[in-house]
Design an enzyme around this catalytic site. Structure first.
Site, PDB file in Angstrom:
ATOM      1  N   ALA A  10      67.741  74.885  28.302  1.00 37.15           N
ATOM      2  CA  ALA A  10      67.749  75.923  29.335  1.00 37.15           C
ATOM      3  C   ALA A  10      69.141  76.385  29.725  1.00 37.15           C
ATOM      4  O   ALA A  10      69.291  77.373  30.444  1.00 37.15           O
ATOM      5  CB  ALA A  10      67.013  75.412  30.584  1.00 37.15           C
ATOM      6  N   TYR A 151      80.577  58.078  31.423  1.00 32.16           N
ATOM      7  CA  TYR A 151      80.373  59.260  30.568  1.00 32.16           C
ATOM      8  C   TYR A 151      81.059  59.112  29.206  1.00 32.16           C
ATOM      9  O   TYR A 151      80.376  59.155  28.167  1.00 32.16           O
ATOM     10  CB  TYR A 151      80.839  60.533  31.293  1.00 32.16           C
ATOM     11  CG  TYR A 151      80.613  61.791  30.480  1.00 32.16           C
ATOM     12  CD1 TYR A 151      79.409  62.490  30.569  1.00 32.16           C
ATOM     13  CD2 TYR A 151      81.581  62.272  29.606  1.00 32.16           C
ATOM     14  CE1 TYR A 151      79.190  63.636  29.799  1.00 32.16           C
ATOM     15  CE2 TYR A 151      81.372  63.405  28.842  1.00 32.16           C
ATOM     16  CZ  TYR A 151      80.173  64.083  28.946  1.00 32.16           C
ATOM     17  OH  TYR A 151      79.953  65.223  28.180  1.00 32.16           O
ATOM     18  N   LYS A 155      79.303  58.549  25.448  1.00 30.31           N
ATOM     19  CA  LYS A 155      79.486  59.489  24.331  1.00 30.31           C
ATOM     20  C   LYS A 155      80.117  58.790  23.124  1.00 30.31           C
ATOM     21  O   LYS A 155      79.850  59.150  21.975  1.00 30.31           O
ATOM     22  CB  LYS A 155      80.345  60.671  24.782  1.00 30.31           C
ATOM     23  CG  LYS A 155      79.654  61.577  25.808  1.00 30.31           C
ATOM     24  CD  LYS A 155      78.427  62.243  25.213  1.00 30.31           C
ATOM     25  CE  LYS A 155      77.813  63.273  26.155  1.00 30.31           C
ATOM     26  NZ  LYS A 155      76.598  63.896  25.576  1.00 30.31           N
TER      27      LYS A 155
HETATM   28  P1  NAD Z   1      74.629  72.270  30.908  1.00 25.63           P
HETATM   29  O1  NAD Z   1      74.599  71.660  32.254  1.00 25.63           O
HETATM   30  O2  NAD Z   1      74.956  73.710  30.805  1.00 25.63           O
HETATM   31  O3  NAD Z   1      73.239  71.998  30.164  1.00 25.63           O
HETATM   32  C1  NAD Z   1      72.646  70.730  30.183  1.00 25.63           C
HETATM   33  C2  NAD Z   1      71.136  70.892  30.157  1.00 25.63           C
HETATM   34  O4  NAD Z   1      70.559  69.578  30.154  1.00 25.63           O
HETATM   35  C3  NAD Z   1      70.587  71.627  31.398  1.00 25.63           C
HETATM   36  O5  NAD Z   1      69.721  72.671  31.013  1.00 25.63           O
HETATM   37  C4  NAD Z   1      69.875  70.545  32.165  1.00 25.63           C
HETATM   38  O6  NAD Z   1      68.735  71.008  32.900  1.00 25.63           O
HETATM   39  C5  NAD Z   1      69.456  69.594  31.047  1.00 25.63           C
HETATM   40  N1  NAD Z   1      69.225  68.263  31.601  1.00 25.63           N
HETATM   41  C6  NAD Z   1      70.063  67.548  32.408  1.00 25.63           C
HETATM   42  N2  NAD Z   1      69.455  66.432  32.802  1.00 25.63           N
HETATM   43  C7  NAD Z   1      68.226  66.411  32.236  1.00 25.63           C
HETATM   44  C8  NAD Z   1      67.133  65.517  32.292  1.00 25.63           C
HETATM   45  N3  NAD Z   1      67.160  64.410  33.063  1.00 25.63           N
HETATM   46  N4  NAD Z   1      66.018  65.809  31.577  1.00 25.63           N
HETATM   47  C9  NAD Z   1      65.957  66.934  30.847  1.00 25.63           C
HETATM   48  N5  NAD Z   1      66.952  67.832  30.761  1.00 25.63           N
HETATM   49  C10 NAD Z   1      68.062  67.576  31.465  1.00 25.63           C
HETATM   50  O7  NAD Z   1      75.631  71.378  30.086  1.00 25.63           O
HETATM   51  P2  NAD Z   1      76.309  71.579  28.643  1.00 25.63           P
HETATM   52  O8  NAD Z   1      77.747  71.681  28.850  1.00 25.63           O
HETATM   53  O9  NAD Z   1      75.594  72.615  27.858  1.00 25.63           O
HETATM   54  O10 NAD Z   1      76.038  70.128  28.034  1.00 25.63           O
HETATM   55  C11 NAD Z   1      75.214  69.915  26.900  1.00 25.63           C
HETATM   56  C12 NAD Z   1      75.636  68.635  26.214  1.00 25.63           C
HETATM   57  O11 NAD Z   1      76.975  68.769  25.750  1.00 25.63           O
HETATM   58  C13 NAD Z   1      75.641  67.419  27.120  1.00 25.63           C
HETATM   59  O12 NAD Z   1      75.153  66.308  26.399  1.00 25.63           O
HETATM   60  C14 NAD Z   1      77.095  67.227  27.455  1.00 25.63           C
HETATM   61  O13 NAD Z   1      77.397  65.902  27.795  1.00 25.63           O
HETATM   62  C15 NAD Z   1      77.730  67.662  26.166  1.00 25.63           C
HETATM   63  N6  NAD Z   1      79.141  68.047  26.287  1.00 25.63           N
HETATM   64  C16 NAD Z   1      79.505  69.087  27.077  1.00 25.63           C
HETATM   65  C17 NAD Z   1      80.850  69.425  27.171  1.00 25.63           C
HETATM   66  C18 NAD Z   1      81.321  70.551  28.040  1.00 25.63           C
HETATM   67  O14 NAD Z   1      82.551  70.688  28.239  1.00 25.63           O
HETATM   68  N7  NAD Z   1      80.455  71.406  28.561  1.00 25.63           N
HETATM   69  C19 NAD Z   1      81.803  68.714  26.440  1.00 25.63           C
HETATM   70  C20 NAD Z   1      81.397  67.660  25.628  1.00 25.63           C
HETATM   71  C21 NAD Z   1      80.048  67.343  25.553  1.00 25.63           C
END
Ligand code: NAD
Length: 261
Positions: A10, A151, A155
């Site tokens: 989402a 965190y 990872k």
């Molecule tokens: P985001 O917050 O935009 O999206 C995360 C999504 O996960 C959301 O839609 C949220 O509703 C869903 N979510 C969270 N908790 C949940 C749960 N308990 N059950 C079901 N769905 C759940 O974040 P993003 O930046 O797109 O992150 C996506 C992935 O990338 C994550 O695993 C994050 O750790 C990883 N990541 C992000 C970054 C960054 O800088 N944005 C960097 C490294 C890794």
């Protein structure tokens, strides 16, 4: 064209991945807490079981790809970081393994992070604790609300899990890989700009590319790793971070086997 499940569909990287895969003609089964084909909370054991069941029904028991992207970070409590990012992710990956085994050239792309290699002094044993521990012991280990180890250690554990499981999963025909994004402009990172201490640390991260990444840039790497173009890529953690990891540790990887002269 295949059927691919994306959790966290989402928002952010998951949403961009869903969009990219659909643009390439794939059918995507999105999983999230809202605005998804399958709704559920990956921090909860009952929801995880139901999510796996509903995805299994939705894909007819046959899945060609899986991207377990759902995750949380600061300011979410450490308990949620542990439950969602590691144990929720593995519950979905292991729960859908049977569907992937029946898929066509199946592949899983997990989401690690470049926080694994740029967090100074991150103890490797914290990642090993995830790999060797049960969920409740890890939640207890990270009860202190203001430690930032949960965190990046989680990872790092995801990256280690991918590398250590890749051969066994390949024996079942499934390619396992991961991406390790740098700071990406999403709903996870944008609120951090309003947190003075956190914003200062983010501003200090050296990024040779000169800017934060865009969700579409991670989606592109995920699409590649799922595709036939990556048919010989197995057990890799692809850093997609604008060059930060290479800048900070230029000789850390590849690392020769010990024992040579
Ligand atoms: P985001 O917050 O935009 O999206 C995360 C999504 O996960 C959301 O839609 C949220 O509703 C869903 N979510 C969270 N908790 C949940 C749960 N308990 N059950 C079901 N769905 C759940 O974040 P993003 O930046 O797109 O992150 C996506 C992935 O990338 C994550 O695993 C994050 O750790 C990883 N990541 C992000 C970054 C960054 O800088 N944005 C960097 C490294 C890794």
């Amino acid at each position: 064209m295949g059927t691919i499940c994306v959790t966290g569909s989402a928002s952010g990287i998951g949403a961009a991945t869903k969009q990219r895969l659909e643009a390439e003609g794939h059918r995507v089964i999105g999983v999230d807490m809202r605005n998804a084909d399958v709704i559920g909370d990956l921090s909860k054991a009952d929801d995880r079981r139901r999510i796996v069941e509903e995805v299994t029904v939705a894909c007819g028991g046959v899945l060609d790809g899986l991207v377990p992207c759902a995750g949380v970070s600061t300011p979410a409590p450490n308990e949620l970081v542990v439950r969602v990012n590691y144990f929720g992710t593995l519950a979905v990956v292991e729960g859908l393994r049977g569907c992937l085994e029946k898929g066509s050239n199946p592949a899983v792309v997990m989401i690690s992070s470049n926080s694994t290699t740029m967090t100074p002094g991150l103890p490797v044993e914290e990642a090993m604790a995830y790999l060797n521990g049960d969920e409740e012991s890890l939640v207890a280990r990270h009860t202190a609300p203001h430690t930032f180890v949960a965190y990046p250690a989680g990872k790092l554990a995801i990256a280690f899990w991918v590398r250590s499981q890749a051969a066994a999963w390949m024996a079942s025909g499934i390619r396992l890989n991961a991406v390790a994004p740098g700071v990406i402009d999403t709903g996870m990172t944008r609120p951090l700009l309003d947190m003075p201490g956190v914003k200062d640390s983010l501003d200090m991260i050296p990024i040779p590319r000169g800017r934060w990444g865009k969700p579409e840039e991670i989606a592109g790497a995920i699409h590649f790793l799922l595709s036939a173009d990556a048919s010989y890529v197995v057990g890799q953690v692809l850093f997609v971070d604008g060059g930060t990891d290479a800048l900070l540790q230029p000789t850390a990887h590849p690392h020769p086997l010990p024992g040579g002269r």
